[in-house]
Every structure is written in C-alpha cells, then in structure tokens.
Write a protein that holds these residues in place. Structure first.
Motif, PDB file in Angstrom:
ATOM      1  N   ARG A  85       0.819  -1.214   0.000  1.00  0.00           N
ATOM      2  CA  ARG A  85       0.000   0.000   0.000  1.00  0.00           C
ATOM      3  C   ARG A  85       0.856   1.268   0.000  1.00  0.00           C
ATOM      4  O   ARG A  85       0.446   2.281  -0.560  1.00  0.00           O
ATOM      5  N   LEU A  86       2.024   1.237   0.620  1.00  0.00           N
ATOM      6  CA  LEU A  86       2.893   2.415   0.625  1.00  0.00           C
ATOM      7  C   LEU A  86       3.328   2.796  -0.776  1.00  0.00           C
ATOM      8  O   LEU A  86       3.543   3.970  -1.069  1.00  0.00           O
ATOM      9  N   HIS A  87       3.461   1.819  -1.649  1.00  0.00           N
ATOM     10  CA  HIS A  87       3.869   2.076  -3.026  1.00  0.00           C
ATOM     11  C   HIS A  87       2.748   2.697  -3.843  1.00  0.00           C
ATOM     12  O   HIS A  87       3.002   3.393  -4.809  1.00  0.00           O
ATOM     13  N   ASN A  88       1.515   2.440  -3.452  1.00  0.00           N
ATOM     14  CA  ASN A  88       0.376   2.851  -4.262  1.00  0.00           C
ATOM     15  C   ASN A  88      -0.426   4.015  -3.695  1.00  0.00           C
ATOM     16  O   ASN A  88      -1.239   4.592  -4.407  1.00  0.00           O
ATOM     17  N   GLU A  89      -0.248   4.333  -2.414  1.00  0.00           N
ATOM     18  CA  GLU A  89      -1.082   5.354  -1.779  1.00  0.00           C
ATOM     19  C   GLU A  89      -0.222   6.426  -1.118  1.00  0.00           C
ATOM     20  O   GLU A  89       0.742   6.104  -0.427  1.00  0.00           O
ATOM     21  N   PRO A  90      -0.580   7.699  -1.303  1.00  0.00           N
ATOM     22  CA  PRO A  90       0.190   8.781  -0.691  1.00  0.00           C
ATOM     23  C   PRO A  90      -0.234   9.107   0.746  1.00  0.00           C
ATOM     24  O   PRO A  90       0.200  10.083   1.308  1.00  0.00           O
ATOM     25  N   ASP A 108      -1.036  -7.989  17.886  1.00  0.00           N
ATOM     26  CA  ASP A 108       0.198  -8.195  18.634  1.00  0.00           C
ATOM     27  C   ASP A 108       1.431  -7.524  18.026  1.00  0.00           C
ATOM     28  O   ASP A 108       2.540  -7.737  18.498  1.00  0.00           O
ATOM     29  N   VAL A 109       1.265  -6.684  17.001  1.00  0.00           N
ATOM     30  CA  VAL A 109       2.375  -5.945  16.399  1.00  0.00           C
ATOM     31  C   VAL A 109       2.055  -4.464  16.527  1.00  0.00           C
ATOM     32  O   VAL A 109       1.106  -3.975  15.921  1.00  0.00           O
ATOM     33  N   THR A 110       2.844  -3.756  17.336  1.00  0.00           N
ATOM     34  CA  THR A 110       2.583  -2.342  17.557  1.00  0.00           C
ATOM     35  C   THR A 110       3.203  -1.497  16.448  1.00  0.00           C
ATOM     36  O   THR A 110       4.152  -1.917  15.783  1.00  0.00           O
ATOM     37  N   PHE A 111       2.662  -0.302  16.289  1.00  0.00           N
ATOM     38  CA  PHE A 111       3.181   0.613  15.272  1.00  0.00           C
ATOM     39  C   PHE A 111       4.636   0.974  15.568  1.00  0.00           C
ATOM     40  O   PHE A 111       5.459   1.077  14.658  1.00  0.00           O
ATOM     41  N   ALA A 112       4.965   1.128  16.842  1.00  0.00           N
ATOM     42  CA  ALA A 112       6.334   1.506  17.222  1.00  0.00           C
ATOM     43  C   ALA A 112       7.362   0.468  16.767  1.00  0.00           C
ATOM     44  O   ALA A 112       8.494   0.827  16.433  1.00  0.00           O
ATOM     45  N   THR A 113       6.981  -0.805  16.735  1.00  0.00           N
ATOM     46  CA  THR A 113       7.945  -1.853  16.368  1.00  0.00           C
ATOM     47  C   THR A 113       8.228  -1.904  14.870  1.00  0.00           C
ATOM     48  O   THR A 113       9.259  -2.442  14.462  1.00  0.00           O
ATOM     49  N   ILE A 114       7.327  -1.353  14.045  1.00  0.00           N
ATOM     50  CA  ILE A 114       7.539  -1.433  12.593  1.00  0.00           C
ATOM     51  C   ILE A 114       7.653  -0.069  11.923  1.00  0.00           C
ATOM     52  O   ILE A 114       7.867   0.012  10.722  1.00  0.00           O
ATOM     53  N   ARG A 115       7.543   1.010  12.708  1.00  0.00           N
ATOM     54  CA  ARG A 115       7.549   2.352  12.137  1.00  0.00           C
ATOM     55  C   ARG A 115       8.799   2.638  11.309  1.00  0.00           C
ATOM     56  O   ARG A 115       8.710   3.092  10.177  1.00  0.00           O
ATOM     57  N   SER A 116       9.981   2.362  11.855  1.00  0.00           N
ATOM     58  CA  SER A 116      11.213   2.694  11.126  1.00  0.00           C
ATOM     59  C   SER A 116      11.339   1.876   9.839  1.00  0.00           C
ATOM     60  O   SER A 116      11.811   2.386   8.819  1.00  0.00           O
ATOM     61  N   THR A 117      10.913   0.625   9.860  1.00  0.00           N
ATOM     62  CA  THR A 117      10.941  -0.208   8.659  1.00  0.00           C
ATOM     63  C   THR A 117      10.048   0.392   7.579  1.00  0.00           C
ATOM     64  O   THR A 117      10.440   0.475   6.406  1.00  0.00           O
ATOM     65  N   LEU A 118       8.864   0.833   7.977  1.00  0.00           N
ATOM     66  CA  LEU A 118       7.922   1.398   7.014  1.00  0.00           C
ATOM     67  C   LEU A 118       8.368   2.772   6.520  1.00  0.00           C
ATOM     68  O   LEU A 118       8.197   3.101   5.343  1.00  0.00           O
ATOM     69  N   GLN A 119       8.978   3.562   7.390  1.00  0.00           N
ATOM     70  CA  GLN A 119       9.501   4.866   6.957  1.00  0.00           C
ATOM     71  C   GLN A 119      10.628   4.684   5.945  1.00  0.00           C
ATOM     72  O   GLN A 119      10.715   5.409   4.957  1.00  0.00           O
ATOM     73  N   ARG A 120      11.495   3.713   6.187  1.00  0.00           N
ATOM     74  CA  ARG A 120      12.586   3.419   5.251  1.00  0.00           C
ATOM     75  C   ARG A 120      12.031   2.960   3.903  1.00  0.00           C
ATOM     76  O   ARG A 120      12.506   3.369   2.839  1.00  0.00           O
ATOM     77  N   ARG A 122       9.070   3.757   2.627  1.00  0.00           N
ATOM     78  CA  ARG A 122       8.458   4.925   1.986  1.00  0.00           C
ATOM     79  C   ARG A 122       9.552   5.812   1.372  1.00  0.00           C
ATOM     80  O   ARG A 122       9.422   6.271   0.246  1.00  0.00           O
ATOM     81  N   ARG A 123      10.638   6.061   2.104  1.00  0.00           N
ATOM     82  CA  ARG A 123      11.734   6.898   1.587  1.00  0.00           C
ATOM     83  C   ARG A 123      12.395   6.284   0.361  1.00  0.00           C
ATOM     84  O   ARG A 123      12.823   6.994  -0.535  1.00  0.00           O
ATOM     85  N   SER A 124      12.471   4.970   0.314  1.00  0.00           N
ATOM     86  CA  SER A 124      13.139   4.314  -0.819  1.00  0.00           C
ATOM     87  C   SER A 124      12.379   4.514  -2.117  1.00  0.00           C
ATOM     88  O   SER A 124      12.937   4.375  -3.199  1.00  0.00           O
ATOM     89  N   ARG A 125      11.092   4.835  -2.028  1.00  0.00           N
ATOM     90  CA  ARG A 125      10.258   5.022  -3.215  1.00  0.00           C
ATOM     91  C   ARG A 125      10.124   6.480  -3.634  1.00  0.00           C
ATOM     92  O   ARG A 125       9.507   6.779  -4.627  1.00  0.00           O
TER      93      ARG A 125
END
Length: 148
Positions: A85-90, A108-120, A122-125
């Motif tokens: 979805r990050l690739h297709n939605e702004p 059982d997966v909090t936003f804090a645990t995956i935030r940096s992965t998702l930000q990276r 988004r930045r790569s695109r």
C-alpha cells in the motif's frame, strides 16, 4: 501434524520464508527444497520441511519443542501488506497501519515496532531531492504526485 503452508516474504529484503499457518511456526530455506525451523539456532529445534517434486511439503525430523512464532509471522505479514500500500497510496503510514491492523485483525504488532521499517520503505520510493531548479522541474513532470 500436517500444516497449511504458505511462502511469504521474510523480514530481510529478498528473502522468503515458509509458514505453517496451522501451528504458527516458520522455516528458513536451507538448500534446494529444504527448510529449517526458525528456532534452530536459538533453541536447537531440528524440525524441518522438504518440498517434493510435486510441490507438497513433507515434515522431517522431530516435532517442534518451543513456543510458536505467531507474533513474528504476524509482523512479516503486516509489514508486507503495508509495503504494497505504501507504493500505491500517498496517505500517512499510520493511517495505512491502522487500516491493515483492522483488516487483518492483528493486535500483537505495535506501530512503534515497525515504524522505522515502514519509513525506510516509503523513503526508498521517493525521488531524490532536486539540486537545481531544472531538476525540480524535471521531477514535477516525471512524478505526477508533485504536480497539483
């Protein structure tokens, strides 16, 4: 006990893991058609899976003797769904996360645990910052998201 197996993208880019959705354990590839339990190194679990020529997964070795990997599997599944979805939605990463958590019913997966992965991700695109006015003009023409 036979499981329901599915191949999904692993935590590291370009990797694939085999997930037993019945027992909530997952396996890393360990050679051609062979998979080894994720807990092999940390807990000495020698359970494995072999994929035969017909694509059928056959368990090998003793049964698992550790807790399941449900949280880790949920983490990988959620991150992969959000990446698409990050690739297709702004929209914001947090909005997409909240919607996917509701859709997939993963708590059982909090936003804090995956935030940096998702930000990276988004930045790569995103395109590079322009160094000149000409570069900025080219970016506006090349990427429709920048033209209003």
């Amino acid at each position: 006990m036979d499981g329901d197996y599915e191949k999904i993208p692993g935590r590291k880019k370009g990797t694939t893991v085999l997930v037993d959705l019945h027992n909530w354990v997952y396996y890393h590839k360990n050679g051609h058609g062979r998979y080894r339990c994720y807990s092999y190194v940390l807990e000495g679990c020698s359970a494995g899976i072999v994929e035969d020529d017909d694509g059928i997964f056959v368990p090998t070795g003793p049964p698992h003797h550790h807790a399941n990997h449900k949280r880790e599997i949920h983490h990988m599944m959620l991150v992969q769904a959000i990446r698409v979805r990050l690739h297709n939605e702004p929209r914001s990463i947090k909005e997409i996360y909240d919607e996917e958590v509701e859709r997939m019913n993963i708590r059982d997966v909090t936003f804090a645990t995956i935030r940096s992965t998702l930000q990276r991700e988004r930045r790569s695109r995103q395109p590079p910052n322009p160094l000149s006015v000409i570069d900025a003009d080219n970016l506006i023409n090349e990427f429709p998201m920048y033209s209003f």
